[in-house]
Structure formats: C-alpha cells, structure tokens
Design a protein around this motif. Structure first.
Motif, PDB file in Angstrom:
ATOM      1  N   VAL A   1       1.136  -4.875   4.858  1.00 50.88           N
ATOM      2  CA  VAL A   1       1.045  -3.593   4.165  1.00 50.88           C
ATOM      3  C   VAL A   1      -0.430  -3.216   4.073  1.00 50.88           C
ATOM      4  O   VAL A   1      -1.237  -4.005   3.584  1.00 50.88           O
ATOM      5  CB  VAL A   1       1.658  -3.686   2.744  1.00 50.88           C
ATOM      6  N   GLY A   2      -0.769  -2.042   4.541  1.00 51.28           N
ATOM      7  CA  GLY A   2      -2.152  -1.574   4.469  1.00 51.28           C
ATOM      8  C   GLY A   2      -2.549  -1.240   3.042  1.00 51.28           C
ATOM      9  O   GLY A   2      -1.710  -0.873   2.216  1.00 51.28           O
ATOM     10  N   LEU A   3      -3.833  -1.359   2.740  1.00 52.29           N
ATOM     11  CA  LEU A   3      -4.321  -1.078   1.391  1.00 52.29           C
ATOM     12  C   LEU A   3      -4.084   0.371   0.969  1.00 52.29           C
ATOM     13  O   LEU A   3      -3.937   0.661  -0.216  1.00 52.29           O
ATOM     14  CB  LEU A   3      -5.806  -1.415   1.286  1.00 52.29           C
ATOM     15  N   SER A   4      -4.034   1.272   1.923  1.00 56.08           N
ATOM     16  CA  SER A   4      -3.843   2.686   1.593  1.00 56.08           C
ATOM     17  C   SER A   4      -2.375   3.025   1.313  1.00 56.08           C
ATOM     18  O   SER A   4      -2.086   4.083   0.761  1.00 56.08           O
ATOM     19  CB  SER A   4      -4.361   3.561   2.727  1.00 56.08           C
ATOM     20  N   GLU A   5      -1.444   2.146   1.691  1.00 56.17           N
ATOM     21  CA  GLU A   5      -0.021   2.390   1.449  1.00 56.17           C
ATOM     22  C   GLU A   5       0.293   2.137  -0.021  1.00 56.17           C
ATOM     23  O   GLU A   5       0.168   1.033  -0.502  1.00 56.17           O
ATOM     24  CB  GLU A   5       0.847   1.474   2.318  1.00 56.17           C
ATOM     25  N   ARG A   6       0.697   3.166  -0.734  1.00 59.48           N
ATOM     26  CA  ARG A   6       0.989   3.042  -2.169  1.00 59.48           C
ATOM     27  C   ARG A   6       2.468   2.825  -2.447  1.00 59.48           C
ATOM     28  O   ARG A   6       2.853   2.471  -3.541  1.00 59.48           O
ATOM     29  CB  ARG A   6       0.494   4.281  -2.929  1.00 59.48           C
ATOM     30  N   THR A   7       3.318   3.038  -1.440  1.00 64.32           N
ATOM     31  CA  THR A   7       4.755   2.820  -1.584  1.00 64.32           C
ATOM     32  C   THR A   7       5.175   1.713  -0.630  1.00 64.32           C
ATOM     33  O   THR A   7       4.852   1.746   0.553  1.00 64.32           O
ATOM     34  CB  THR A   7       5.550   4.097  -1.258  1.00 64.32           C
ATOM     35  N   TYR A   8       5.888   0.712  -1.180  1.00 66.68           N
ATOM     36  CA  TYR A   8       6.409  -0.367  -0.343  1.00 66.68           C
ATOM     37  C   TYR A   8       7.776   0.056   0.154  1.00 66.68           C
ATOM     38  O   TYR A   8       8.671   0.356  -0.638  1.00 66.68           O
ATOM     39  CB  TYR A   8       6.520  -1.674  -1.143  1.00 66.68           C
ATOM     40  N   GLN A   9       7.950   0.108   1.472  1.00 66.59           N
ATOM     41  CA  GLN A   9       9.231   0.475   2.061  1.00 66.59           C
ATOM     42  C   GLN A   9       9.684  -0.653   2.974  1.00 66.59           C
ATOM     43  O   GLN A   9       8.930  -1.112   3.831  1.00 66.59           O
ATOM     44  CB  GLN A   9       9.121   1.776   2.840  1.00 66.59           C
ATOM     45  N   CYS A  10      10.914  -1.096   2.762  1.00 60.26           N
ATOM     46  CA  CYS A  10      11.457  -2.210   3.532  1.00 60.26           C
ATOM     47  C   CYS A  10      12.628  -1.735   4.379  1.00 60.26           C
ATOM     48  O   CYS A  10      13.268  -0.723   4.069  1.00 60.26           O
ATOM     49  CB  CYS A  10      11.921  -3.311   2.562  1.00 60.26           C
ATOM     50  N   THR A  11      12.917  -2.490   5.427  1.00 60.26           N
ATOM     51  CA  THR A  11      14.048  -2.163   6.298  1.00 60.26           C
ATOM     52  C   THR A  11      15.387  -2.320   5.581  1.00 60.26           C
ATOM     53  O   THR A  11      16.390  -1.770   6.026  1.00 60.26           O
ATOM     54  CB  THR A  11      14.034  -3.038   7.563  1.00 60.26           C
ATOM     55  N   CYS A  12      15.411  -3.049   4.447  1.00 57.70           N
ATOM     56  CA  CYS A  12      16.662  -3.209   3.690  1.00 57.70           C
ATOM     57  C   CYS A  12      16.987  -1.955   2.875  1.00 57.70           C
ATOM     58  O   CYS A  12      18.046  -1.859   2.275  1.00 57.70           O
ATOM     59  CB  CYS A  12      16.582  -4.435   2.774  1.00 57.70           C
ATOM     60  N   GLY A  13      16.044  -1.002   2.832  1.00 59.12           N
ATOM     61  CA  GLY A  13      16.268   0.250   2.112  1.00 59.12           C
ATOM     62  C   GLY A  13      15.473   0.377   0.826  1.00 59.12           C
ATOM     63  O   GLY A  13      15.451   1.441   0.215  1.00 59.12           O
ATOM     64  N   LEU A  14      14.818  -0.687   0.403  1.00 59.56           N
ATOM     65  CA  LEU A  14      14.026  -0.651  -0.830  1.00 59.56           C
ATOM     66  C   LEU A  14      12.797   0.236  -0.642  1.00 59.56           C
ATOM     67  O   LEU A  14      12.103   0.154   0.367  1.00 59.56           O
ATOM     68  CB  LEU A  14      13.567  -2.059  -1.214  1.00 59.56           C
ATOM     69  N   SER A  15      12.541   1.080  -1.612  1.00 59.98           N
ATOM     70  CA  SER A  15      11.351   1.920  -1.628  1.00 59.98           C
ATOM     71  C   SER A  15      10.834   1.962  -3.061  1.00 59.98           C
ATOM     72  O   SER A  15      11.483   2.539  -3.938  1.00 59.98           O
ATOM     73  CB  SER A  15      11.684   3.329  -1.133  1.00 59.98           C
ATOM     74  N   LEU A  16       9.693   1.290  -3.290  1.00 60.28           N
ATOM     75  CA  LEU A  16       9.127   1.176  -4.635  1.00 60.28           C
ATOM     76  C   LEU A  16       7.627   1.383  -4.595  1.00 60.28           C
ATOM     77  O   LEU A  16       6.991   1.183  -3.559  1.00 60.28           O
ATOM     78  CB  LEU A  16       9.349  -0.242  -5.198  1.00 60.28           C
ATOM     79  N   ASN A  17       7.066   1.714  -5.744  1.00 62.87           N
ATOM     80  CA  ASN A  17       5.617   1.706  -5.892  1.00 62.87           C
ATOM     81  C   ASN A  17       5.133   0.312  -5.525  1.00 62.87           C
ATOM     82  O   ASN A  17       5.726  -0.688  -5.932  1.00 62.87           O
ATOM     83  CB  ASN A  17       5.250   2.044  -7.340  1.00 62.87           C
ATOM     84  N   ARG A  18       4.080   0.232  -4.741  1.00 58.48           N
ATOM     85  CA  ARG A  18       3.563  -1.049  -4.254  1.00 58.48           C
ATOM     86  C   ARG A  18       3.233  -2.016  -5.392  1.00 58.48           C
ATOM     87  O   ARG A  18       3.552  -3.202  -5.329  1.00 58.48           O
ATOM     88  CB  ARG A  18       2.314  -0.777  -3.422  1.00 58.48           C
ATOM     89  N   ASP A  19       2.602  -1.527  -6.456  1.00 58.71           N
ATOM     90  CA  ASP A  19       2.221  -2.388  -7.572  1.00 58.71           C
ATOM     91  C   ASP A  19       3.447  -2.889  -8.342  1.00 58.71           C
ATOM     92  O   ASP A  19       3.476  -4.026  -8.799  1.00 58.71           O
ATOM     93  CB  ASP A  19       1.268  -1.660  -8.524  1.00 58.71           C
ATOM     94  N   TYR A  20       4.458  -2.043  -8.483  1.00 58.67           N
ATOM     95  CA  TYR A  20       5.676  -2.444  -9.172  1.00 58.67           C
ATOM     96  C   TYR A  20       6.415  -3.516  -8.373  1.00 58.67           C
ATOM     97  O   TYR A  20       6.898  -4.505  -8.931  1.00 58.67           O
ATOM     98  CB  TYR A  20       6.569  -1.234  -9.423  1.00 58.67           C
ATOM     99  N   ASN A  21       6.487  -3.335  -7.061  1.00 52.16           N
ATOM    100  CA  ASN A  21       7.109  -4.333  -6.191  1.00 52.16           C
ATOM    101  C   ASN A  21       6.380  -5.671  -6.326  1.00 52.16           C
ATOM    102  O   ASN A  21       7.010  -6.721  -6.459  1.00 52.16           O
ATOM    103  CB  ASN A  21       7.081  -3.860  -4.730  1.00 52.16           C
ATOM    104  N   SER A  22       5.070  -5.619  -6.332  1.00 52.09           N
ATOM    105  CA  SER A  22       4.255  -6.825  -6.479  1.00 52.09           C
ATOM    106  C   SER A  22       4.508  -7.502  -7.825  1.00 52.09           C
ATOM    107  O   SER A  22       4.645  -8.728  -7.903  1.00 52.09           O
ATOM    108  CB  SER A  22       2.777  -6.461  -6.335  1.00 52.09           C
ATOM    109  N   ALA A  23       4.598  -6.720  -8.882  1.00 54.63           N
ATOM    110  CA  ALA A  23       4.853  -7.264 -10.225  1.00 54.63           C
ATOM    111  C   ALA A  23       6.208  -7.961 -10.284  1.00 54.63           C
ATOM    112  O   ALA A  23       6.332  -9.037 -10.897  1.00 54.63           O
ATOM    113  CB  ALA A  23       4.778  -6.159 -11.267  1.00 54.63           C
ATOM    114  N   LEU A  24       7.216  -7.382  -9.646  1.00 49.10           N
ATOM    115  CA  LEU A  24       8.535  -8.016  -9.607  1.00 49.10           C
ATOM    116  C   LEU A  24       8.470  -9.356  -8.889  1.00 49.10           C
ATOM    117  O   LEU A  24       9.079 -10.344  -9.319  1.00 49.10           O
ATOM    118  CB  LEU A  24       9.548  -7.102  -8.918  1.00 49.10           C
TER     119      LEU A  24
END
Length: 67
Positions: free
Chosen positions: A30-53
């Motif tokens: 994931v690039g530093l400029s990407e603020r949304t984490y998007q996965c092939t499973c369909g998950l789309s979350l704020n990058r920091d929230y995904n990291s916290a989980l």
C-alpha cells in the motif's frame, strides 16, 4: 493501566498492520498516499482504521497465546 484493570501488549514493530486486510488477512503493498485500504475480498476502509483493527487483533492473539 493496572489501576484501570487493563494491560499493555506490545506487538512487533515490523507487524504489517497497514498492509494486511483486517477482513480476510491477505497482505498487499500500500502506497503512503493511499488513504483508503481496498482489498479484493471487497473490504474498503480508511487505511488507519484498518491498521487499528489489525493491531487490536494481533494484541488479542498475543495475549491469548501467552495464557
């Protein structure tokens, strides 16, 4: 923390919390400029929230394995 009935769990500083999907566990770059984490499973979350989980899950895993 002890007074509040809590415990500090330290996770490895190299744990890939920002690169791991908190839903399916797959890891991707994931690039530093990407603020949304998007996965092939369909998950789309704020990058920091995904990291916290992921950090929370890892802390719980470490705590349960120490018992």
């Amino acid at each position: 923390l002890k007074e509040q009935g809590k415990q500090l769990i330290k996770i490895d500083k190299w744990f890939p919390s920002t690169k791991t999907c908190s839903n399916c566990g797959s890891v991707k770059e994931v690039g530093l400029s990407e603020r949304t984490y998007q996965c092939t499973c369909g998950l789309s979350l704020n990058r920091d929230y995904n990291s916290a989980l992921n950090i929370k899950k890892e802390g719980i895993r470490l705590l349960s394995s120490a018992a």
